[in-house]
Design a protein around this motif. Structure first.
Motif, PDB file in Angstrom:
ATOM      1  N   MET A  31       0.913  -0.959   0.117  1.00  0.00           N
ATOM      2  CA  MET A  31       0.028   0.005   0.044  1.00  0.00           C
ATOM      3  C   MET A  31       0.997   1.064   0.028  1.00  0.00           C
ATOM      4  O   MET A  31       2.171   1.212   0.666  1.00  0.00           O
ATOM      5  N   ASP A  32       0.596   1.964  -0.730  1.00  0.00           N
ATOM      6  CA  ASP A  32       1.348   3.557  -0.641  1.00  0.00           C
ATOM      7  C   ASP A  32       0.553   4.353   0.039  1.00  0.00           C
ATOM      8  O   ASP A  32      -0.545   4.288   0.849  1.00  0.00           O
ATOM      9  N   LYS A  33       1.173   5.583   0.325  1.00  0.00           N
ATOM     10  CA  LYS A  33       0.755   6.478   1.247  1.00  0.00           C
ATOM     11  C   LYS A  33      -0.429   7.205   0.753  1.00  0.00           C
ATOM     12  O   LYS A  33      -1.406   7.377   1.707  1.00  0.00           O
ATOM     13  N   ARG A  34      -0.756   7.493  -0.557  1.00  0.00           N
ATOM     14  CA  ARG A  34      -2.042   7.931  -0.925  1.00  0.00           C
ATOM     15  C   ARG A  34      -3.055   6.814  -0.713  1.00  0.00           C
ATOM     16  O   ARG A  34      -4.313   7.457   0.043  1.00  0.00           O
ATOM     17  N   SER A  35      -2.938   5.561  -0.868  1.00  0.00           N
ATOM     18  CA  SER A  35      -4.145   4.646  -0.443  1.00  0.00           C
ATOM     19  C   SER A  35      -4.366   4.651   1.069  1.00  0.00           C
ATOM     20  O   SER A  35      -5.603   4.681   1.512  1.00  0.00           O
ATOM     21  N   ALA A  36      -3.286   4.687   1.821  1.00  0.00           N
ATOM     22  CA  ALA A  36      -3.229   4.553   3.148  1.00  0.00           C
ATOM     23  C   ALA A  36      -4.269   6.028   3.864  1.00  0.00           C
ATOM     24  O   ALA A  36      -5.093   5.636   4.713  1.00  0.00           O
ATOM     25  N   LEU A  37      -3.764   7.099   3.257  1.00  0.00           N
ATOM     26  CA  LEU A  37      -4.729   8.446   3.477  1.00  0.00           C
ATOM     27  C   LEU A  37      -5.981   8.151   3.233  1.00  0.00           C
ATOM     28  O   LEU A  37      -6.820   8.566   3.951  1.00  0.00           O
ATOM     29  N   SER A  38      -6.356   7.537   1.911  1.00  0.00           N
ATOM     30  CA  SER A  38      -7.830   7.303   1.699  1.00  0.00           C
ATOM     31  C   SER A  38      -8.530   6.374   2.675  1.00  0.00           C
ATOM     32  O   SER A  38      -9.609   6.797   2.914  1.00  0.00           O
ATOM     33  N   ALA A  39      -7.812   5.343   2.887  1.00  0.00           N
ATOM     34  CA  ALA A  39      -8.454   4.504   4.040  1.00  0.00           C
ATOM     35  C   ALA A  39      -8.553   5.047   5.343  1.00  0.00           C
ATOM     36  O   ALA A  39      -9.578   4.872   5.901  1.00  0.00           O
ATOM     37  N   LEU A  40      -7.741   5.752   5.856  1.00  0.00           N
ATOM     38  CA  LEU A  40      -7.935   6.294   7.015  1.00  0.00           C
ATOM     39  C   LEU A  40      -8.855   7.565   6.993  1.00  0.00           C
ATOM     40  O   LEU A  40      -9.771   7.493   7.953  1.00  0.00           O
ATOM     41  N   ALA A  41      -9.016   8.278   6.095  1.00  0.00           N
ATOM     42  CA  ALA A  41      -9.919   9.172   5.881  1.00  0.00           C
ATOM     43  C   ALA A  41     -11.436   8.666   5.905  1.00  0.00           C
ATOM     44  O   ALA A  41     -12.310   9.162   6.669  1.00  0.00           O
ATOM     45  N   ALA A  42     -11.630   7.559   5.183  1.00  0.00           N
ATOM     46  CA  ALA A  42     -12.850   6.858   4.949  1.00  0.00           C
ATOM     47  C   ALA A  42     -13.096   6.377   6.643  1.00  0.00           C
ATOM     48  O   ALA A  42     -14.480   6.378   6.817  1.00  0.00           O
ATOM     49  N   LEU A  43     -12.106   5.926   7.319  1.00  0.00           N
ATOM     50  CA  LEU A  43     -12.558   5.359   8.566  1.00  0.00           C
ATOM     51  C   LEU A  43     -12.775   6.319   9.658  1.00  0.00           C
ATOM     52  O   LEU A  43     -13.145   6.345  10.881  1.00  0.00           O
ATOM     53  N   GLY A  44     -12.369   7.769   9.224  1.00  0.00           N
ATOM     54  CA  GLY A  44     -12.428   8.724  10.239  1.00  0.00           C
ATOM     55  C   GLY A  44     -13.502   9.287  10.228  1.00  0.00           C
ATOM     56  O   GLY A  44     -13.798  10.542  11.008  1.00  0.00           O
ATOM     57  N   GLN A  45     -14.450   8.911  10.011  1.00  0.00           N
ATOM     58  CA  GLN A  45     -15.908   9.441  10.026  1.00  0.00           C
ATOM     59  C   GLN A  45     -16.901   8.527  10.792  1.00  0.00           C
ATOM     60  O   GLN A  45     -16.752   7.009  10.717  1.00  0.00           O
ATOM     61  N   ASP A  46     -17.534   8.614  11.668  1.00  0.00           N
ATOM     62  CA  ASP A  46     -18.273   7.996  12.704  1.00  0.00           C
ATOM     63  C   ASP A  46     -18.974   6.862  11.948  1.00  0.00           C
ATOM     64  O   ASP A  46     -19.214   5.783  12.361  1.00  0.00           O
ATOM     65  N   THR A  47     -19.932   7.220  10.910  1.00  0.00           N
ATOM     66  CA  THR A  47     -20.960   6.272  10.402  1.00  0.00           C
ATOM     67  C   THR A  47     -20.104   5.162   9.757  1.00  0.00           C
ATOM     68  O   THR A  47     -20.276   4.189   9.966  1.00  0.00           O
ATOM     69  N   ARG A  48     -19.163   5.648   9.023  1.00  0.00           N
ATOM     70  CA  ARG A  48     -18.170   4.648   8.173  1.00  0.00           C
ATOM     71  C   ARG A  48     -17.311   3.612   9.087  1.00  0.00           C
ATOM     72  O   ARG A  48     -17.101   2.507   8.678  1.00  0.00           O
ATOM     73  N   LEU A  49     -17.046   4.307  10.124  1.00  0.00           N
ATOM     74  CA  LEU A  49     -16.302   3.467  11.057  1.00  0.00           C
ATOM     75  C   LEU A  49     -17.327   2.384  11.733  1.00  0.00           C
ATOM     76  O   LEU A  49     -16.964   1.150  11.671  1.00  0.00           O
ATOM     77  N   GLU A  50     -18.556   2.832  11.843  1.00  0.00           N
ATOM     78  CA  GLU A  50     -19.354   1.814  12.460  1.00  0.00           C
ATOM     79  C   GLU A  50     -19.707   0.556  11.510  1.00  0.00           C
ATOM     80  O   GLU A  50     -19.952  -0.495  11.812  1.00  0.00           O
ATOM     81  N   VAL A  51     -19.836   1.159  10.185  1.00  0.00           N
ATOM     82  CA  VAL A  51     -20.159   0.108   8.913  1.00  0.00           C
ATOM     83  C   VAL A  51     -19.144  -0.715   8.976  1.00  0.00           C
ATOM     84  O   VAL A  51     -19.321  -1.873   8.678  1.00  0.00           O
ATOM     85  N   PHE A  52     -17.832  -0.195   8.873  1.00  0.00           N
ATOM     86  CA  PHE A  52     -16.732  -1.145   8.905  1.00  0.00           C
ATOM     87  C   PHE A  52     -16.728  -2.092   9.897  1.00  0.00           C
ATOM     88  O   PHE A  52     -16.691  -3.324   9.828  1.00  0.00           O
ATOM     89  N   ARG A  53     -16.818  -1.811  11.290  1.00  0.00           N
ATOM     90  CA  ARG A  53     -16.878  -2.566  12.057  1.00  0.00           C
ATOM     91  C   ARG A  53     -17.983  -3.621  12.207  1.00  0.00           C
ATOM     92  O   ARG A  53     -17.851  -4.802  12.465  1.00  0.00           O
ATOM     93  N   LEU A  54     -19.165  -3.239  11.843  1.00  0.00           N
ATOM     94  CA  LEU A  54     -20.358  -4.075  11.582  1.00  0.00           C
ATOM     95  C   LEU A  54     -19.980  -5.347  10.493  1.00  0.00           C
ATOM     96  O   LEU A  54     -20.017  -6.526  10.910  1.00  0.00           O
TER      97      LEU A  54
END
Length: 110
Positions: free
Chosen positions: A1-24
């Motif tokens: 994984m490169d830095k850009r992809s990591a930033l995209s994934a972290l940004a996606a998980l950095g929002q409350d609903t999306r984090l809950e979706v991922f955990r679900l």
């Protein structure tokens, strides 16, 4: 994984609903959860949930699987492992014993 992809994934998980979706979806395992059910379980409107799922998909953290007329979402564990590997790439300054507790905590038979 490169830095850009990591930033995209972290940004996606950095929002409350999306984090809950991922955990679900992680809890659901390989069976995944139908899109409408994800929205219902998290008490979110379907069109809003669709936008969240699209962001997680683009970030490589979930994938959509067609099941007849239903779209089922599954956590993409390869994408998640790639993110964890990127974050831990330079871990422990050459002393792997320091990382062992973290690796044991995230290791599963999935």
């Amino acid at each position: 994984m490169d830095k850009r992809s990591a930033l995209s994934a972290l940004a996606a998980l950095g929002q409350d609903t999306r984090l809950e979706v991922f955990r679900l979806l992680v809890r659901a395992g390989t069976e995944g959860v139908p899109a409408g059910e994800v929205a219902s379980r998290l008490n979110t409107m379907q069109n809003t949930m669709s936008a969240h799922l699209k962001i997680l998909n683009r970030a490589g953290l979930v994938r959509a699987e067609r099941d007849g007329r239903t779209v089922r979402y599954v956590a993409d564990m390869t994408g998640f492992r790639d993110l964890l590997a990127f974050l831990m790439e330079d871990c422990c300054n050459g002393e792997p014993k320091l990382c062992r507790p973290v690796i044991q905590a995230i290791t599963c038979d999935c």
